[in-house]
Design a protein around this motif. Structure first.
Motif, PDB file in Angstrom:
ATOM      1  N   TYR A   1       0.843  -1.208   0.000  1.00 43.18           N
ATOM      2  CA  TYR A   1       0.000   0.000   0.000  1.00 43.18           C
ATOM      3  C   TYR A   1       0.872   1.249   0.000  1.00 43.18           C
ATOM      4  O   TYR A   1       0.646   2.181  -0.783  1.00 43.18           O
ATOM      5  N   ILE A   2       1.893   1.270   0.854  1.00 43.31           N
ATOM      6  CA  ILE A   2       2.776   2.436   0.948  1.00 43.31           C
ATOM      7  C   ILE A   2       3.515   2.654  -0.367  1.00 43.31           C
ATOM      8  O   ILE A   2       3.686   3.792  -0.825  1.00 43.31           O
TER       9      ILE A   2
ATOM     10  N   SER B   1      -6.144   0.293   8.312  1.00 43.24           N
ATOM     11  CA  SER B   1      -7.476   0.312   7.714  1.00 43.24           C
ATOM     12  C   SER B   1      -7.415   0.748   6.251  1.00 43.24           C
ATOM     13  O   SER B   1      -8.058   0.154   5.374  1.00 43.24           O
ATOM     14  N   ALA B   2      -6.628   1.794   5.980  1.00 44.91           N
ATOM     15  CA  ALA B   2      -6.480   2.286   4.599  1.00 44.91           C
ATOM     16  C   ALA B   2      -5.853   1.217   3.709  1.00 44.91           C
ATOM     17  O   ALA B   2      -6.223   1.059   2.543  1.00 44.91           O
ATOM     18  N   ALA B   3      -4.888   0.461   4.259  1.00 44.57           N
ATOM     19  CA  ALA B   3      -4.230  -0.596   3.487  1.00 44.57           C
ATOM     20  C   ALA B   3      -5.215  -1.695   3.114  1.00 44.57           C
ATOM     21  O   ALA B   3      -5.174  -2.238   2.003  1.00 44.57           O
TER      22      ALA B   3
ATOM     23  N   LYS C   1      -9.666  -3.469  -3.095  1.00 45.75           N
ATOM     24  CA  LYS C   1      -9.950  -3.000  -4.446  1.00 45.75           C
ATOM     25  C   LYS C   1      -9.063  -3.682  -5.488  1.00 45.75           C
ATOM     26  O   LYS C   1      -9.402  -3.721  -6.664  1.00 45.75           O
ATOM     27  N   ARG C   2      -7.952  -4.211  -5.022  1.00 51.43           N
ATOM     28  CA  ARG C   2      -6.995  -4.835  -5.948  1.00 51.43           C
ATOM     29  C   ARG C   2      -6.920  -6.344  -5.793  1.00 51.43           C
ATOM     30  O   ARG C   2      -6.044  -6.989  -6.360  1.00 51.43           O
ATOM     31  N   GLY C   3      -7.817  -6.893  -5.025  1.00 53.23           N
ATOM     32  CA  GLY C   3      -7.885  -8.339  -4.888  1.00 53.23           C
ATOM     33  C   GLY C   3      -6.874  -8.946  -3.941  1.00 53.23           C
ATOM     34  O   GLY C   3      -6.704 -10.166  -3.906  1.00 53.23           O
ATOM     35  N   TYR C   4      -6.180  -8.128  -3.147  1.00 50.40           N
ATOM     36  CA  TYR C   4      -5.217  -8.657  -2.185  1.00 50.40           C
ATOM     37  C   TYR C   4      -5.918  -9.366  -1.038  1.00 50.40           C
ATOM     38  O   TYR C   4      -5.400 -10.334  -0.488  1.00 50.40           O
ATOM     39  N   VAL C   5      -7.068  -8.824  -0.645  1.00 52.90           N
ATOM     40  CA  VAL C   5      -7.892  -9.414   0.418  1.00 52.90           C
ATOM     41  C   VAL C   5      -9.337  -9.404  -0.072  1.00 52.90           C
ATOM     42  O   VAL C   5      -9.693  -8.641  -0.987  1.00 52.90           O
TER      43      VAL C   5
ATOM     44  N   GLU D   1     -13.141  -8.542  -0.631  1.00 47.07           N
ATOM     45  CA  GLU D   1     -13.843  -7.271  -0.547  1.00 47.07           C
ATOM     46  C   GLU D   1     -14.678  -7.219   0.725  1.00 47.07           C
ATOM     47  O   GLU D   1     -15.378  -8.160   1.081  1.00 47.07           O
ATOM     48  N   GLY D   2     -14.591  -6.115   1.421  1.00 46.37           N
ATOM     49  CA  GLY D   2     -15.334  -5.966   2.666  1.00 46.37           C
ATOM     50  C   GLY D   2     -14.559  -6.374   3.899  1.00 46.37           C
ATOM     51  O   GLY D   2     -14.975  -6.091   5.027  1.00 46.37           O
ATOM     52  N   LEU D   3     -13.407  -7.045   3.722  1.00 49.56           N
ATOM     53  CA  LEU D   3     -12.600  -7.462   4.870  1.00 49.56           C
ATOM     54  C   LEU D   3     -11.741  -6.290   5.330  1.00 49.56           C
ATOM     55  O   LEU D   3     -10.897  -5.793   4.596  1.00 49.56           O
ATOM     56  N   ASN D   4     -11.969  -5.838   6.555  1.00 50.17           N
ATOM     57  CA  ASN D   4     -11.173  -4.752   7.129  1.00 50.17           C
ATOM     58  C   ASN D   4     -11.246  -4.840   8.649  1.00 50.17           C
ATOM     59  O   ASN D   4     -12.055  -4.176   9.293  1.00 50.17           O
TER      60      ASN D   4
END
Length: 411
Positions: A111-112, A173-175, A181-185, A187-190
């Motif tokens: 993310y960074i 949270s931002a990560a 959005k990019r399929g790393y995790v 959708e909706g998981l935070n």
């Protein structure tokens, strides 16, 4: 392979017997697919075998160590796994996907690196990740983290840094949002979205007139005869008669912070090419709020004009004048010594910016004007100084109430 009625006593008997010369499997007589195996070292492990509803070969899923899980607990876990398989949920595949997924450390680092942001923000995030997130959550799989995991980590971070713990949660949270959005995790998981954060109180520390006089005295002493030397003083500054002398660029930076209300990095990263002497302006290309023009007072301009020009940066660092010149990184040690000499140990460098604003508010300047001087992009940010903005408000109250009082008195 053997078949037995699995229970606590029968399993204990097996584990107490002689070590097998090869891994031996034991299946339960009651629940098909449930069992445990014993290795040549004597270790027992619960497992369940099942066939996915979509077809294909039989799969085996480890449930845990014998001794860690009771026989009844392992049986219940096996029963649920078989039931899930009947509904089309493949727990073995879920675990495989989980192992293959990245860690929280990797998610935050991606993310960074991948998010468009200012370099100063990127640097801050990197420090936050390494200092707070990585030690507590870094090795955990990003898709496996729960809100409870993150909340516990936040509590541990809070023990050493209350506000930084909140910043770490915001970054995490931002990560997750970015990663979803990019399929790393999924959708909706935070797991960091609903964390109970620490209450924060805005810091309000402004120098009084008498404190500014003491600071001025300490600055003059620092650049002339030096501050009485202490063990914590900078080892790179020259020592004379047990005193540490700080050069004009150090004291000049502190004065400019006070005289302009600029942020620390705006002064330390300031280049001579960004100083418009004729118009008395600083043309900052990339401040916290983007491009920014700083209107200089005569005092601030005189301070700038009095600084030796040793390189491309106004506040010269160690590499001044060299091909790979870099700006000075901070003023922590010099400020600690100078502020301590002035009896201002509780004052932070950023409080000098607040002091600039407080003097303006106390003199009756409009909050709009103060906001422009500070470079606030949002007028609401300047409202923190509204309680200091007393005189204009009182003048307005006197004007309005005066007319009403006159009318009430029949004059």
């Amino acid at each position: 392979m053997a078949t037995i009625k699995i229970s606590a006593p029968t399993v204990s008997d097996v584990l107490a017997s002689a070590l097998p010369n090869k891994t031996t499997f034991y299946f339960d007589t009651d629940l098909a697919g449930f069992g445990f195996y014993r290795t040549t070292a004597g270790t027992g492990t619960w497992f369940v075998e099942y066939r996915p509803v979509a077809g294909g070969s039989k799969k085996r899923l480890k449930l845990g160590r014998v001794g860690t899980l009771k026989a009844s607990e392992a049986r219940e876990a096996a029963r649920k796994t078989i039931a899930h398989a009947g509904l089309g949920k493949d727990l073995a595949k879920d675990r495989s996907d989980e192992r293959a997924s990245g860690t929280i450390k990797e998610l935050v680092e991606d993310y960074i690196a991948g998010k468009d942001m200012k370099q100063s923000t990127r640097d801050f995030y990197t420090v936050t990740m390494k200092t707070h997130i990585q030690p507590h959550l870094g090795a955990m799989k990003a898709v496996a983290a729960t809100r409870v995991d993150v909340q516990r980590a936040h509590m541990k971070m809070t023990k050493t840094a209350r506000y930084s713990a909140n910043r770490a949660m915001a970054l995490l949270s931002a990560a997750y949002v970015w990663g979803a959005k990019r399929g790393y995790v999924p959708e909706g998981l935070n797991p960091a979205a609903a964390i109970d954060k620490n209450k924060e109180e805005p810091r309000e520390r402004y120098l009084t007139g008498e404190e500014m006089v003491r600071l001025g005295d300490a600055l003059r002493e620092a650049e002339t005869i030096g501050i009485p030397h202490k063990a914590s003083d900078s080892k790179h500054a020259p020592k004379e008669k047990n005193r540490t002398i700080y050069g004009r660029h150090v004291t000049g930076a502190i004065r400019l912070l006070m005289l302009t209300g600029c942020r620390l990095r705006e002064i330390l990263n300031l280049r001579w090419s960004e100083y418009d002497e004729k118009r008395g302006l600083l043309m900052l290309p990339d401040s916290k709020t983007g491009r920014k023009t700083v209107v200089l007072s005569e005092a601030a301009q005189a301070e700038l004009d009095g600084l030796p020009r040793l390189g491309q940066f106004v506040i010269a660092g160690r590499s001044a004048g060299l091909p790979d010149e870099q700006p000075r990184t901070d003023l922590k040690k010099p400020w600690a010594a100078i502020a301590g000499r002035a009896g201002l140990d509780d004052v932070h460098l950023h409080d000098l910016r607040h002091t600039f604003a407080s003097v303006g508010a106390g003199d009756g300047m409009s909050l709009l004007t103060i906001g422009k001087l500070l470079g606030h992009s949002d007028a609401a940010t300047t409202q923190r100084y509204a309680h200091l903005h007393v005189d204009p408000t009182r003048a307005a109250a006197n004007a309005i109430a005066g007319q009403i009082a006159t009318a009430l008195e029949g004059k």
